[in-house]
Design a protein around this motif. Structure first.
Motif, PDB file in Angstrom:
ATOM      1  N   PHE A  64       0.825  -1.209   0.000  1.00 30.85           N
ATOM      2  CA  PHE A  64       0.000   0.000   0.000  1.00 30.85           C
ATOM      3  C   PHE A  64       0.859   1.259   0.000  1.00 30.85           C
ATOM      4  N   VAL A  65       1.986   1.199   0.705  1.00 31.66           N
ATOM      5  CA  VAL A  65       2.897   2.346   0.716  1.00 31.66           C
ATOM      6  C   VAL A  65       3.478   2.571  -0.677  1.00 31.66           C
ATOM      7  N   PHE A  66       3.917   1.495  -1.323  1.00 32.34           N
ATOM      8  CA  PHE A  66       4.445   1.627  -2.685  1.00 32.34           C
ATOM      9  C   PHE A  66       3.366   2.112  -3.651  1.00 32.34           C
ATOM     10  N   GLU A  67       2.135   1.641  -3.456  1.00 33.77           N
ATOM     11  CA  GLU A  67       1.040   2.093  -4.313  1.00 33.77           C
ATOM     12  C   GLU A  67       0.858   3.609  -4.199  1.00 33.77           C
ATOM     13  N   LYS A  68       0.889   4.107  -2.971  1.00 35.23           N
ATOM     14  CA  LYS A  68       0.757   5.562  -2.771  1.00 35.23           C
ATOM     15  C   LYS A  68       1.942   6.315  -3.369  1.00 35.23           C
ATOM     16  N   LEU A  69       3.134   5.770  -3.216  1.00 34.23           N
ATOM     17  CA  LEU A  69       4.317   6.417  -3.805  1.00 34.23           C
ATOM     18  C   LEU A  69       4.226   6.453  -5.324  1.00 34.23           C
ATOM     19  N   HIS A  70       3.774   5.364  -5.912  1.00 34.16           N
ATOM     20  CA  HIS A  70       3.655   5.326  -7.374  1.00 34.16           C
ATOM     21  C   HIS A  70       2.614   6.333  -7.858  1.00 34.16           C
ATOM     22  N   GLU A  71       1.519   6.491  -7.104  1.00 33.96           N
ATOM     23  CA  GLU A  71       0.509   7.474  -7.476  1.00 33.96           C
ATOM     24  C   GLU A  71       1.034   8.899  -7.331  1.00 33.96           C
ATOM     25  N   ARG A  72       1.744   9.130  -6.248  1.00 34.50           N
ATOM     26  CA  ARG A  72       2.225  10.484  -5.962  1.00 34.50           C
ATOM     27  C   ARG A  72       3.245  10.951  -6.995  1.00 34.50           C
ATOM     28  N   PHE A  73       4.152  10.078  -7.373  1.00 35.49           N
ATOM     29  CA  PHE A  73       5.216  10.479  -8.281  1.00 35.49           C
ATOM     30  C   PHE A  73       4.927  10.121  -9.730  1.00 35.49           C
ATOM     31  N   VAL A  75       4.897   7.418 -11.701  1.00 38.97           N
ATOM     32  CA  VAL A  75       6.008   6.719 -12.344  1.00 38.97           C
ATOM     33  C   VAL A  75       5.502   5.913 -13.535  1.00 38.97           C
ATOM     34  N   LYS A  76       6.429   5.562 -14.395  1.00 39.46           N
ATOM     35  CA  LYS A  76       6.101   4.725 -15.547  1.00 39.46           C
ATOM     36  C   LYS A  76       6.054   3.272 -15.080  1.00 39.46           C
ATOM     37  N   ARG A  77       4.882   2.694 -15.231  1.00 42.18           N
ATOM     38  CA  ARG A  77       4.605   1.369 -14.682  1.00 42.18           C
ATOM     39  C   ARG A  77       5.578   0.308 -15.189  1.00 42.18           C
ATOM     40  N   GLN A  81       8.330  -1.699 -12.883  1.00 41.59           N
ATOM     41  CA  GLN A  81       8.163  -3.140 -12.754  1.00 41.59           C
ATOM     42  C   GLN A  81       9.413  -3.877 -13.232  1.00 41.59           C
ATOM     43  N   ALA A  82      10.011  -3.396 -14.302  1.00 45.28           N
ATOM     44  CA  ALA A  82      11.241  -4.005 -14.800  1.00 45.28           C
ATOM     45  C   ALA A  82      12.375  -3.836 -13.790  1.00 45.28           C
ATOM     46  N   CYS A  83      12.433  -2.682 -13.142  1.00 40.26           N
ATOM     47  CA  CYS A  83      13.462  -2.453 -12.116  1.00 40.26           C
ATOM     48  C   CYS A  83      13.255  -3.377 -10.922  1.00 40.26           C
ATOM     49  N   TYR A  84      12.020  -3.477 -10.436  1.00 40.23           N
ATOM     50  CA  TYR A  84      11.729  -4.382  -9.321  1.00 40.23           C
ATOM     51  C   TYR A  84      12.082  -5.823  -9.683  1.00 40.23           C
ATOM     52  N   SER A  85      11.678  -6.236 -10.875  1.00 40.45           N
ATOM     53  CA  SER A  85      11.947  -7.604 -11.318  1.00 40.45           C
ATOM     54  C   SER A  85      13.444  -7.846 -11.480  1.00 40.45           C
ATOM     55  N   CYS A 141       4.123  -6.153  -6.519  1.00 38.61           N
ATOM     56  CA  CYS A 141       2.717  -6.504  -6.273  1.00 38.61           C
ATOM     57  C   CYS A 141       1.845  -5.274  -6.056  1.00 38.61           C
ATOM     58  N   SER A 142       2.454  -4.157  -5.694  1.00 37.01           N
ATOM     59  CA  SER A 142       1.660  -2.949  -5.442  1.00 37.01           C
ATOM     60  C   SER A 142       0.962  -2.454  -6.703  1.00 37.01           C
ATOM     61  N   PHE A 143       1.462  -2.813  -7.858  1.00 36.58           N
ATOM     62  CA  PHE A 143       0.823  -2.405  -9.104  1.00 36.58           C
ATOM     63  C   PHE A 143      -0.474  -3.175  -9.365  1.00 36.58           C
ATOM     64  N   TYR A 144      -0.661  -4.277  -8.663  1.00 38.30           N
ATOM     65  CA  TYR A 144      -1.812  -5.135  -8.927  1.00 38.30           C
ATOM     66  C   TYR A 144      -2.866  -5.069  -7.832  1.00 38.30           C
ATOM     67  N   LEU A 145      -2.774  -4.078  -6.951  1.00 39.46           N
ATOM     68  CA  LEU A 145      -3.816  -3.891  -5.936  1.00 39.46           C
ATOM     69  C   LEU A 145      -5.061  -3.327  -6.594  1.00 39.46           C
ATOM     70  N   LYS A 146      -6.191  -3.755  -6.141  1.00 41.69           N
ATOM     71  CA  LYS A 146      -7.459  -3.245  -6.678  1.00 41.69           C
ATOM     72  C   LYS A 146      -7.616  -1.786  -6.234  1.00 41.69           C
ATOM     73  N   LYS A 147      -8.109  -0.977  -7.087  1.00 39.74           N
ATOM     74  CA  LYS A 147      -8.358   0.422  -6.763  1.00 39.74           C
ATOM     75  C   LYS A 147      -9.572   0.510  -5.831  1.00 39.74           C
ATOM     76  N   ARG A 148      -9.424   1.300  -4.785  1.00 36.43           N
ATOM     77  CA  ARG A 148     -10.523   1.495  -3.840  1.00 36.43           C
ATOM     78  C   ARG A 148     -11.502   2.527  -4.392  1.00 36.43           C
ATOM     79  N   MET A 149     -12.764   2.344  -4.099  1.00 39.54           N
ATOM     80  CA  MET A 149     -13.792   3.260  -4.591  1.00 39.54           C
ATOM     81  C   MET A 149     -13.980   4.430  -3.667  1.00 39.54           C
TER      82      MET A 149
END
Length: 149
Positions: A64-73, A75-77, A81-85, A141-149
């Motif tokens: 969830f923290v990474f998800e928020k960071l990705h939204e805030r900045f 980033v190019k998905r 993802q390639a860097c994490y992998s 895995c943070s890229f695959y979290l379901k978006k909250r409504m």
């Protein structure tokens, strides 16, 4: 992020880092002469087994923290993802190489062939690099979290 969630992530992160560090530090070192052998090496695992739920919470909360960071900045998905992998594969490859070479190094001193999971290899599984690999899995895995409504 709420204050309590942030505080829980910080506290669980500290517990996780301390657990990995103490497991790494308390693993029996291999001594071919047998002079410095003090037990079976598993007391170091107590620092991982007792706080295991806290560690699991930390790695799931980091998604969830990474998800928020990705939204805030924004980033190019694909790039992230390639860097994490890439970091995960690199660290996994280094760890597997170290485990196999360590096993080949200590096998001649035993009557029977020793396995990859033995009393002397805890420091190979619980160290700074495997902690970073777990964080990479959380980030991926943070890229695959379901978006909250």
């Amino acid at each position: 992020m709420s204050f309590l969630f942030g505080l829980s992530v910080v506290i669980s992160g500290i517990v996780s880092v301390v657990g990995f560090a103490f497991t790494n530090m308390t693993t029996s070192s291999f001594d071919p002469t047998g002079d410095n052998f003090f037990g079976n090496g598993n007391p170091g695992l107590m620092f991982v087994m007792f706080p295991m739920l806290i560690m699991l919470y930390f790695f799931f909360a980091m998604m969830f923290v990474f998800e928020k960071l990705h939204e805030r900045f924004s980033v190019k998905r694909k790039l992230i993802q390639a860097c994490y992998s890439g970091v995960f594969v690199l660290i996994s490859g280094m760890t597997i190489y170290r485990i196999v070479s360590f096993r080949n190094e200590i096998n001649p001193y035993f009557e029977y062939e020793i396995s990859y999971l033995n009393p002397f290899t805890n420091h190979l599984f619980f160290n700074f690099w495997t902690f970073i690999a777990c964080l990479c899995v959380s980030g991926f895995c943070s890229f695959y979290l379901k978006k909250r409504m």
